[in-house]
Design an enzyme around this catalytic site. Structure first.
Site, short mmCIF file in Angstrom:
data_model
loop_
_atom_site.label_atom_id
_atom_site.label_comp_id
_atom_site.label_asym_id
_atom_site.label_seq_id
_atom_site.Cartn_x
_atom_site.Cartn_y
_atom_site.Cartn_z
N GLU A 41 0.88 -1.17 0.00
CA GLU A 41 0.00 0.00 0.00
C GLU A 41 0.92 1.22 0.00
O GLU A 41 1.60 1.50 0.99
CB GLU A 41 -0.88 -0.03 1.25
CG GLU A 41 -1.76 1.20 1.42
CD GLU A 41 -2.42 1.24 2.80
OE1 GLU A 41 -2.77 0.17 3.36
OE2 GLU A 41 -2.57 2.36 3.33
N ARG A 45 0.88 10.11 1.01
CA ARG A 45 1.36 11.14 1.93
C ARG A 45 2.54 11.90 1.33
O ARG A 45 2.99 12.88 1.89
CB ARG A 45 1.81 10.49 3.24
CG ARG A 45 0.63 10.08 4.10
CD ARG A 45 1.07 9.28 5.29
NE ARG A 45 0.05 8.29 5.56
CZ ARG A 45 0.07 7.47 6.57
NH1 ARG A 45 1.08 7.49 7.42
NH2 ARG A 45 -0.89 6.61 6.74
N LYS A 129 -10.77 -1.20 6.59
CA LYS A 129 -9.56 -0.92 7.37
C LYS A 129 -10.00 -0.52 8.78
O LYS A 129 -11.03 0.13 8.95
CB LYS A 129 -8.81 0.23 6.68
CG LYS A 129 -7.61 0.76 7.42
CD LYS A 129 -6.84 1.69 6.49
CE LYS A 129 -5.86 2.57 7.26
NZ LYS A 129 -4.52 2.59 6.69
#
Ligand code: 3PG
Length: 212
Positions: A41, A45, A129
């Protein structure tokens, strides 16, 4: 369960990667694959996320590369165009979730409360998640949430590491554990891809031991 959910559950681990420089993307992906974990993943960011996903998808077409920390529809589009096969978001943003569903893009939004979980269930999501996992009570919270929502499995991330992995992976409500412990930023910065490969192999071995 969808093919993507089954694949993620089969792997049991999802490395959460922050890449500051796309030049590290392919060596990082190779270290993960060599360590036995062909999944990543790559989080949005950093500005390098999109190009990193593109390079990983090109170099390792069979690897399951996804985009994390996806906060906007534009990022969904850019991630998928670059080759991302799944989208992860830290929270439950209905706009992003509905957009991904409408485009048949596997999406894993973050949830920590029954109200958020209700929204995910209403949309037919089978895996969500659970973030930030340790701060929100870890496995005991997951078990409590799973009681009224037995149709959902969880992907905890945030504070998961080699020490508490067993506790998480033993819970049958958990599809896979996400985390950055095998792909720490300082290791990537130092180009310590052998160490990343070793940490990955250790995590894979432990996951196999726990899940058989
Ligand atoms: C995430 O984005 O899922 C988490 O920041 C990963 O958490 P960790 O760094 O505690 O593993």
């Amino acid at each position: 369960m969808s093919v993507m959910n089954e694949t993620i559950q089969g792997l049991g681990l999802v490395p959460v990667v922050v890449l500051n420089d796309a030049k590290d993307a392919v060596p990082l992906a190779k270290a993960l694959c060599d360590g036995g974990l062909p999944v990543a993943e790559v989080t949005f960011r950093t500005d390098a996320a999109e190009e990193s996903i593109r390079q990983i998808a090109q170099a390792f077409p069979k690897m399951l590369v996804g985009a994390g920390t996806v906060l906007t529809i534009d990022q969904v589009d850019r991630a998928v165009a670059a080759g991302a096969k799944f989208i992860v978001a830290p929270g439950f943003d209905p706009e992003i979730v509905d957009y991904c569903i409408s485009k048949d893009i596997p999406v894993y939004p973050g949830v920590v409360t029954p109200s958020e979980l209700a929204q995910a269930v209403k949309r037919g999501l089978k895996v969500v998640k659970f973030f930030p996992a340790e701060a929100y009570g870890g496995v005991s919270t997951i078990k409590a949430l799973a009681a009224p929502y037995p149709m959902v499995k969880f992907m905890p991330t945030g504070g998961v590491n080699l020490k508490n992995l067993k506790n998480y992976l033993e819970c049958d409500k958990i599809a896979a554990c996400g985390g950055s412990w095998m792909v720490k930023g300082d290791l990537i910065k130092a180009g310590a891809f052998d160490e990343i490969c070793k940490l990955t192999a250790d995590a894979v071995a432990l996951a196999k031991e726990i899940r058989g």
